[in-house]
Structure formats: structure tokens, C-alpha cells
Design a protein around this motif. Structure first.
Motif, PDB file in Angstrom:
ATOM      1  N   THR A 126       0.859  -1.180   0.000  1.00  0.00           N
ATOM      2  CA  THR A 126       0.000   0.000   0.000  1.00  0.00           C
ATOM      3  C   THR A 126       0.901   1.239   0.000  1.00  0.00           C
ATOM      4  OG1 THR A 126      -0.061   0.171   2.417  1.00  0.00           O
ATOM      5  CG2 THR A 126      -1.758  -1.206   1.350  1.00  0.00           C
ATOM      6  N   GLU A 184      -1.966   0.640  12.433  1.00  0.00           N
ATOM      7  CA  GLU A 184      -3.011   0.981  11.460  1.00  0.00           C
ATOM      8  C   GLU A 184      -2.519   0.752  10.037  1.00  0.00           C
ATOM      9  OE1 GLU A 184      -6.062   1.696  11.278  1.00  0.00           O
ATOM     10  OE2 GLU A 184      -6.615   1.925  13.383  1.00  0.00           O
ATOM     11  N   THR A 185      -1.313   1.224   9.763  1.00  0.00           N
ATOM     12  CA  THR A 185      -0.740   1.030   8.428  1.00  0.00           C
ATOM     13  C   THR A 185      -0.587  -0.456   8.124  1.00  0.00           C
ATOM     14  OG1 THR A 185       0.430   3.141   8.409  1.00  0.00           O
ATOM     15  CG2 THR A 185       1.328   1.398   7.016  1.00  0.00           C
ATOM     16  N   LYS A 187      -2.271  -2.975   9.477  1.00  0.00           N
ATOM     17  CA  LYS A 187      -3.577  -3.616   9.320  1.00  0.00           C
ATOM     18  C   LYS A 187      -4.119  -3.366   7.916  1.00  0.00           C
ATOM     19  CE  LYS A 187      -7.304  -1.665  10.694  1.00  0.00           C
ATOM     20  NZ  LYS A 187      -8.385  -1.040  11.487  1.00  0.00           N
ATOM     21  N   ASP A 188      -4.028  -2.131   7.446  1.00  0.00           N
ATOM     22  CA  ASP A 188      -4.505  -1.813   6.092  1.00  0.00           C
ATOM     23  C   ASP A 188      -3.714  -2.596   5.046  1.00  0.00           C
ATOM     24  OD1 ASP A 188      -6.331  -0.070   7.178  1.00  0.00           O
ATOM     25  OD2 ASP A 188      -5.128   1.730   6.795  1.00  0.00           O
ATOM     26  N   GLN A 189      -2.409  -2.736   5.290  1.00  0.00           N
ATOM     27  CA  GLN A 189      -1.575  -3.486   4.344  1.00  0.00           C
ATOM     28  C   GLN A 189      -1.994  -4.958   4.280  1.00  0.00           C
ATOM     29  OE1 GLN A 189       1.523  -2.925   2.065  1.00  0.00           O
ATOM     30  NE2 GLN A 189       0.163  -4.637   1.632  1.00  0.00           N
ATOM     31  N   ALA A 192      -5.222  -5.318   2.424  1.00  0.00           N
ATOM     32  CA  ALA A 192      -4.987  -5.154   0.987  1.00  0.00           C
ATOM     33  C   ALA A 192      -4.317  -6.397   0.410  1.00  0.00           C
ATOM     34  CB  ALA A 192      -4.122  -3.921   0.742  1.00  0.00           C
ATOM     35  N   THR A 284      -6.225  -5.540  14.833  1.00  0.00           N
ATOM     36  CA  THR A 284      -7.394  -4.713  15.101  1.00  0.00           C
ATOM     37  C   THR A 284      -7.718  -4.689  16.585  1.00  0.00           C
ATOM     38  OG1 THR A 284      -8.321  -5.208  12.929  1.00  0.00           O
ATOM     39  CG2 THR A 284      -9.841  -4.379  14.592  1.00  0.00           C
TER      40      THR A 284
END
Length: 287
Positions: A126, A184-185, A187-189, A192, A284
Motif C-alpha cells: 500500500t 493501522e498502516t 492492518k490496512d496493508q 490489501a 485490530t
């Protein structure tokens, strides 16, 4: 998206010139004497690292005894094509030769298979994850860091072309647990990454911690294959001290075999998808 086959054309020309030289039973040193250059330059031409001027190419073709007009014209055309500039990367200014070669090979590849030990593969990162990595490497030059982030994001456009490459990676589980950029970064990665694994041309397998030691623990690699049979497969190796490209048949066979072994040892794509989501859910609960 405009792409350029400069690296492939140069490599194809180099392979042809190497075969002609070997058929003529000439050494790099002998050819270098004819062109008034070093043997290493002849080697670089044959490896596709540098181009060759039309005049020098004509001298080589005469030296190697290539009389067939059609073959001569084909090689001259390859030389012309290898010098054409074009591609999205031009707007990003000067790039190192090894990195530009990687970008161009990725743009032409029919399949990319390999391993990653500690990080999410660049083609699946990401923007925030990539920014965290690159900013750490260039802490005093935020403008350069943003330039490199932009390049990495543009490399991912190969998945949006009409015929995207098959991308298959065996990912050490350690890469899922290293908190790059914060929770947070990360988790988003991971989310994705899980989404990418559902694409028809993307296969992600996780090599779990419980497997223990395995082949290729000392470094990541990629094996790239191209749609034209005249373009040899290429192994790309990346390390802290630099990069290396291999196209010897024995190297291709060796790394392809290692990749097959890792695929057999890793979790299935379905179980890997579940493992990625499980790690993301755990993040999370701790955010």
C-alpha cells in the motif's frame, strides 16, 4: 500505460551476439581488440547491460561471418529498438540502471514468481506501507522519498494492463508480523494483501513459523518469464549491498526448483488467505 521493451530488446540482441561469437570460436578479448574496447564491454553488451552502436554492430556481424541479410536486418532493428526511450518512468527523472531494468522487465513479464522474507512485496504494498519503508531509508530527503513512493505505486500498474502478469509469491510469515508504519498502516496493508490474493492472476502462499528452516532463507528472489520465447527467463536477486540479474539456464533451473519446494512447504493459498486475515484481526484488537 506506455511501456518500453528496451531492456528485453537489448538482452535479446546480446544473446544473439553471444551465440554468434561462440559459433565463430572467438573470445571476448579477441572481439575487444577488433572494436578497440575492453573485453568487459563485450561482456556487458552480451548481457544486455549496455547498447551497441550501429557501426560497431556491423563490424561484429562481419567479424562473426553473418551473411544472411534477413538476420542482419533483424539484429539491426533490435539495436534501433533498444535505444528508443519511452515509458511512464521518464517523468520521475534519473533512475539507477538496475532499478530501471527491473521496472522494464516487470512491465514486459508474463509471470513473476518468487519469495519475500521480511517485507510485503513492493508490487503489493500500500502507499502508506511503502512510504514508511522508504522514508526510513531516506529520512533527510522527503522529496526523494515521495518520488520513490510514486515510482513504486506506478510499478503496480502492471496488474491493470489488459494482460496482467501471473504473480506468485511465497511469503515468510515474519513479513506479516513486522509492524511497518505502525499498527493501522500494517492492518490496512494486510487487508490489501488478502484482497490481492483473491485476484485470478495473484497467488500468495505463507510459509508459517512452525515450518522452521527452509531453502532461500538468506535472501529473496524473483524468477521472471516473458511471453516471447526468444527472451530468456531472468532471476532477480535483491540485497542490502545491491541487486543481481541471472539468466543462465542452470541458475533459472536452480531457483525455479527452490521456488517449487517452497510452494510445497507453504500453506495453501486458501489457508494463507486465512492466516493473513487472522493476523490483521489480531492487529485490530490491539489498535
Amino acid at each position: 500505460m506506455a511501456t518500453s521493451g528496451t531492456s528485453l530488446r537489448r538482452r535479446r540482441l546480446g544473446v544473439a551476439l553471444r551465440e554468434l561469437r561462440e559459433h565463430a570460436s572467438l573470445t571476448h578479448q579477441q572481439v575487444g581488440l577488433t572494436l578497440d574496447c575492453s573485453p568487459s564491454k563485450i561482456s556487458r553488451i552480451e548481457n544486455g547491460e549496455v547498447g551497441v552502436r550501429r557501426g560497431d554492430l556491423l563490424v561484429l556481424l562481419d567479424l562473426y561471418g553473418l551473411d544472411d541479410a534477413g538476420q542482419r536486418e533483424e539484429l539491426l532493428e533490435l539495436a534501433r529498438e533498444s535505444k528508443r526511450r519511452g515509458g511512464w518512468w521518464l517523468k520521475y527523472g534519473e533512475l539507477s540502471h538496475p532499478y530501471l531494468k527491473l521496472i522494464q522487465l516487470e512491465a514486459e513479464a508474463a509471470s513473476i514468481r518468487g519469495t519475500e522474507l521480511l517485507l510485503i512485496p513492493g508490487l503489493l504494498q500500500t502507499e502508506q506501507y511503502a512510504r514508511a519503508l522508504i522514508s526510513t531509508a531516506s529520512p533527510d530527503d522527503p522529496e526523494e522519498a515521495e518520488r520513490r513512493v510514486g515510482i513504486r505505486m506506478m510499478r503496480q500498474e502492471i496488474f491493470r494492463r489488459p494482460n496482467p502478469p501471473e504473480f506468485w509469491v511465497v511469503l515468510d510469515e515474519a513479513a506479516l508480523h513486522r509492524h511497518v508504519g505502525g499498527s493501522e498502516t500494517m492492518k490496512d496493508q494486510l487487508l490489501a494483501l488478502a484482497e490481492a490474493s483473491t485476484l485470478p492472476n495473484v497467488t500468495i502462499q505463507v510459509l508459517p513459523f512452525e515450518h522452521g528452516e527452509y531453502e532461500a532463507m538468506t535472501g529473496s528472489f524473483r524468477v521472471m518469464r516473458f511471453p516471447d520465447h526468444r527472451d530468456p527467463d531472468t532471476v532477480y536477486l535483491e540485497g542490502f549491498s545491491g541487486t543481481m540479474y541471472l539468466d543462465d539456464v542452470r541458475d533459472i533451473r536452480r531457483y525455479s526448483l527452490v521456488f517449487d519446494h517452497l510452494c510445497a512447504a507453504a500453506l495453501s493459498p486458501q489457508l494463507s488467505h486465512q492466516r493473513i486475515l487472522a493476523v490483521a484481526r489480531n492487529l485490530t484488537t490491539h489498535v
